[in-house]
Design an enzyme around this catalytic site. Sequence first.
Site, PDB file in Angstrom:
ATOM      1  N   GLN A 183      -6.486 -12.145 -10.682  1.00  0.00           N
ATOM      2  CA  GLN A 183      -6.981 -10.727 -10.012  1.00  0.00           C
ATOM      3  C   GLN A 183      -7.817 -10.354 -10.900  1.00  0.00           C
ATOM      4  O   GLN A 183      -8.238 -10.614 -12.155  1.00  0.00           O
ATOM      5  CB  GLN A 183      -5.624  -9.789  -9.956  1.00  0.00           C
ATOM      6  CG  GLN A 183      -4.974  -9.289 -11.302  1.00  0.00           C
ATOM      7  CD  GLN A 183      -3.970  -8.469 -11.255  1.00  0.00           C
ATOM      8  OE1 GLN A 183      -3.202  -8.435 -12.227  1.00  0.00           O
ATOM      9  NE2 GLN A 183      -3.919  -7.874 -10.221  1.00  0.00           N
ATOM     10  N   GLU A 203      -3.965   0.864  -7.442  1.00  0.00           N
ATOM     11  CA  GLU A 203      -2.813   0.606  -8.132  1.00  0.00           C
ATOM     12  C   GLU A 203      -2.492   2.146  -9.071  1.00  0.00           C
ATOM     13  O   GLU A 203      -3.545   2.274  -9.631  1.00  0.00           O
ATOM     14  CB  GLU A 203      -2.795  -0.772  -9.199  1.00  0.00           C
ATOM     15  CG  GLU A 203      -1.436  -0.939  -9.671  1.00  0.00           C
ATOM     16  CD  GLU A 203      -1.299  -2.127 -10.738  1.00  0.00           C
ATOM     17  OE1 GLU A 203      -0.315  -2.163 -11.329  1.00  0.00           O
ATOM     18  OE2 GLU A 203      -2.255  -2.839 -10.586  1.00  0.00           O
TER      19      GLU A 203
END
Length: 211
Positions: free
Chosen positions: A57, A143
């Site tokens: 990521q 997030e």
Amino acid sequence: WAGAVQETSGTATFSYVAATFTLPSVTPTAASSSSDDQAVSFWVGIDGATGQNQIWQAGVDIYVQNGETTFLGWSEWYPADTVGLDMEFSIGDVIVVSVESTSSSEGTALIENLTTGKNVTSTATAPDSSSTLVGQTAEWIVEDLAIDGDGLTFINFGEATFTGCVAKAGGKTIGLDGSSLMAVEDSTSDHVQAVPSVVSDSELKVTYQSS
């Protein structure tokens, strides 16, 4: 996590995922001068939702502490440590992020700041044999960060829009159609703090929900 997760069908595996987003204005959830570390992260990844021991990521974090806003561009082949990338960011910058796996154990991440014209490429390898990619899912995520197990206060980011959402699997280009959506929920109050919605096959919006 709040955002979209696309899963492969058949034997095709994801080898690429990308999106463009604008770093949104943030409103401290606590007092702006608070020493409480408040944050939000925007990223794309491969295999983050498989529940296994690997994620490849890359993204950009926004932090606010003691009235100061800071940024971090990063890449991470979990469970190895996050690698900070030498880039400057400001609220309103338009960012392109992509991650690509050149094999199940090697990959390249690119973060490009279209506003400043700067970009950084990062390469990584799987930290161990149990962390190789299976390419089962691709993710576009906002997030609520936790660092070393400590949850940070989720900062009010208003609305974040991911455009140009694209993934590649088995030589085919795949967008958001048919993806699963995830929302951020406060574990103590059950309040939903961030809600995603798919605008089109290539555009995703995530909206912060005040309590």
